[in-house]
Design a protein around this motif. Structure first.
Motif, PDB file in Angstrom:
ATOM      1  N   UNK A  78      18.855 -17.563 -70.813  1.00  0.00           N
ATOM      2  CA  UNK A  78      19.441 -18.881 -70.543  1.00  0.00           C
ATOM      3  C   UNK A  78      19.458 -19.797 -71.765  1.00  0.00           C
ATOM      4  N   UNK A  79      18.442 -19.754 -72.603  1.00  0.00           N
ATOM      5  CA  UNK A  79      18.381 -20.664 -73.748  1.00  0.00           C
ATOM      6  C   UNK A  79      18.808 -20.044 -75.066  1.00  0.00           C
ATOM      7  N   UNK A  80      19.382 -18.871 -75.036  1.00  0.00           N
ATOM      8  CA  UNK A  80      19.701 -18.141 -76.271  1.00  0.00           C
ATOM      9  C   UNK A  80      20.667 -18.896 -77.175  1.00  0.00           C
ATOM     10  N   UNK A  81      21.624 -19.576 -76.636  1.00  0.00           N
ATOM     11  CA  UNK A  81      22.634 -20.265 -77.448  1.00  0.00           C
ATOM     12  C   UNK A  81      22.043 -21.446 -78.238  1.00  0.00           C
ATOM     13  N   UNK A  82      20.951 -22.027 -77.736  1.00  0.00           N
ATOM     14  CA  UNK A  82      20.397 -23.214 -78.378  1.00  0.00           C
ATOM     15  C   UNK A  82      19.816 -22.936 -79.760  1.00  0.00           C
ATOM     16  N   UNK A  83      19.488 -21.700 -80.069  1.00  0.00           N
ATOM     17  CA  UNK A  83      18.898 -21.374 -81.371  1.00  0.00           C
ATOM     18  C   UNK A  83      19.810 -20.490 -82.211  1.00  0.00           C
ATOM     19  N   UNK A  84      21.114 -20.545 -81.960  1.00  0.00           N
ATOM     20  CA  UNK A  84      22.052 -19.657 -82.643  1.00  0.00           C
ATOM     21  C   UNK A  84      22.169 -19.932 -84.138  1.00  0.00           C
ATOM     22  N   UNK A  85      21.765 -21.120 -84.613  1.00  0.00           N
ATOM     23  CA  UNK A  85      21.883 -21.437 -86.032  1.00  0.00           C
ATOM     24  C   UNK A  85      20.979 -20.575 -86.915  1.00  0.00           C
ATOM     25  N   UNK A  86      19.982 -19.936 -86.333  1.00  0.00           N
ATOM     26  CA  UNK A  86      19.098 -19.076 -87.122  1.00  0.00           C
ATOM     27  C   UNK A  86      19.687 -17.678 -87.344  1.00  0.00           C
ATOM     28  N   UNK A  87      20.731 -17.330 -86.589  1.00  0.00           N
ATOM     29  CA  UNK A  87      21.346 -16.006 -86.688  1.00  0.00           C
ATOM     30  C   UNK A  87      22.462 -16.000 -87.728  1.00  0.00           C
ATOM     31  N   UNK A  88      22.480 -15.002 -88.592  1.00  0.00           N
ATOM     32  CA  UNK A  88      23.575 -14.837 -89.544  1.00  0.00           C
ATOM     33  C   UNK A  88      24.818 -14.318 -88.822  1.00  0.00           C
ATOM     34  N   UNK A  89      24.614 -13.395 -87.883  1.00  0.00           N
ATOM     35  CA  UNK A  89      25.687 -12.819 -87.071  1.00  0.00           C
ATOM     36  C   UNK A  89      25.184 -12.663 -85.644  1.00  0.00           C
ATOM     37  N   UNK A  90      26.054 -12.269 -84.755  1.00  0.00           N
ATOM     38  CA  UNK A  90      25.635 -11.946 -83.387  1.00  0.00           C
ATOM     39  C   UNK A  90      24.771 -10.691 -83.422  1.00  0.00           C
ATOM     40  N   UNK A  91      23.851 -10.552 -82.457  1.00  0.00           N
ATOM     41  CA  UNK A  91      23.040  -9.336 -82.404  1.00  0.00           C
ATOM     42  C   UNK A  91      23.919  -8.099 -82.246  1.00  0.00           C
ATOM     43  N   UNK A  92      23.476  -7.000 -82.807  1.00  0.00           N
ATOM     44  CA  UNK A  92      24.186  -5.723 -82.718  1.00  0.00           C
ATOM     45  C   UNK A  92      23.405  -4.798 -81.795  1.00  0.00           C
ATOM     46  N   UNK A  93      23.967  -4.471 -80.628  1.00  0.00           N
ATOM     47  CA  UNK A  93      23.301  -3.624 -79.641  1.00  0.00           C
ATOM     48  C   UNK A  93      23.507  -2.138 -79.951  1.00  0.00           C
ATOM     49  N   UNK A  94      22.435  -1.365 -79.725  1.00  0.00           N
ATOM     50  CA  UNK A  94      22.498   0.097 -79.801  1.00  0.00           C
ATOM     51  C   UNK A  94      21.684   0.642 -78.633  1.00  0.00           C
ATOM     52  N   UNK A  95      22.255   1.595 -77.908  1.00  0.00           N
ATOM     53  CA  UNK A  95      21.567   2.226 -76.789  1.00  0.00           C
ATOM     54  C   UNK A  95      21.456   3.725 -77.021  1.00  0.00           C
ATOM     55  N   UNK A  96      20.313   4.298 -76.642  1.00  0.00           N
ATOM     56  CA  UNK A  96      20.043   5.706 -76.885  1.00  0.00           C
ATOM     57  C   UNK A  96      19.432   6.354 -75.656  1.00  0.00           C
ATOM     58  N   UNK A  97      19.934   7.522 -75.298  1.00  0.00           N
ATOM     59  CA  UNK A  97      19.332   8.308 -74.225  1.00  0.00           C
ATOM     60  C   UNK A  97      18.507   9.438 -74.845  1.00  0.00           C
ATOM     61  N   UNK A  98      17.306   9.638 -74.333  1.00  0.00           N
ATOM     62  CA  UNK A  98      16.460  10.721 -74.824  1.00  0.00           C
ATOM     63  C   UNK A  98      17.109  12.059 -74.502  1.00  0.00           C
ATOM     64  N   UNK A  99      17.117  12.956 -75.462  1.00  0.00           N
ATOM     65  CA  UNK A  99      17.746  14.268 -75.238  1.00  0.00           C
ATOM     66  C   UNK A  99      16.741  15.410 -75.424  1.00  0.00           C
ATOM     67  N   UNK A 100      15.549  15.157 -75.877  1.00  0.00           N
ATOM     68  CA  UNK A 100      14.513  16.191 -75.990  1.00  0.00           C
ATOM     69  C   UNK A 100      13.226  15.712 -75.377  1.00  0.00           C
TER      70      UNK A 100
END
Length: 100
Positions: A78-100
């Motif tokens: 809910x409050x994520x937008x209020x501190x956006x000035x500290x970010x150089x860019x938007x967060x980059x999401x990566x998702x991984x499924x375990x395969x072993x």
């Protein structure tokens, strides 16, 4: 097992502010089915940014996706937008499924 990661590029001088936001937020993760573990990782820094990575472990990809559609997710972000000035860019999401 599913691992969800977000890479954050934080402007120089805002590293402690960024960590303080994460220390003080209520994530509601402990109430979410399938949630296993959360870590915030600090990576390298350069003149342009400091790299941080949020790392969460879930029972399955479905558990993670259910969380992203939940009321707990909305409240936690809910409050994520209020501190956006500290970010150089938007967060980059990566998702991984375990395969072993």
């Amino acid at each position: 097992m599913y691992i969800a990661m977000n890479r954050f590029k934080i402007r120089p001088g805002h590293e402690e502010d960024f960590l303080e936001v994460w220390r003080n937020r209520d994530s509601y993760l402990d109430t979410v089915p399938g949630f296993k573990e959360f870590n915030m990782l600090r990576g390298p820094s350069n003149e342009e940014y400091s790299l941080f990575v949020s790392h969460s472990i879930w029972g399955s990809k479905e558990d993670f996706e259910n969380w992203t559609r939940s009321e707990a997710f909305r409240k936690a972000h809910a409050g994520a937008r209020s501190s956006k000035d500290m970010y150089l860019t938007s967060p980059n999401f990566e998702g991984f499924e375990a395969c072993l």
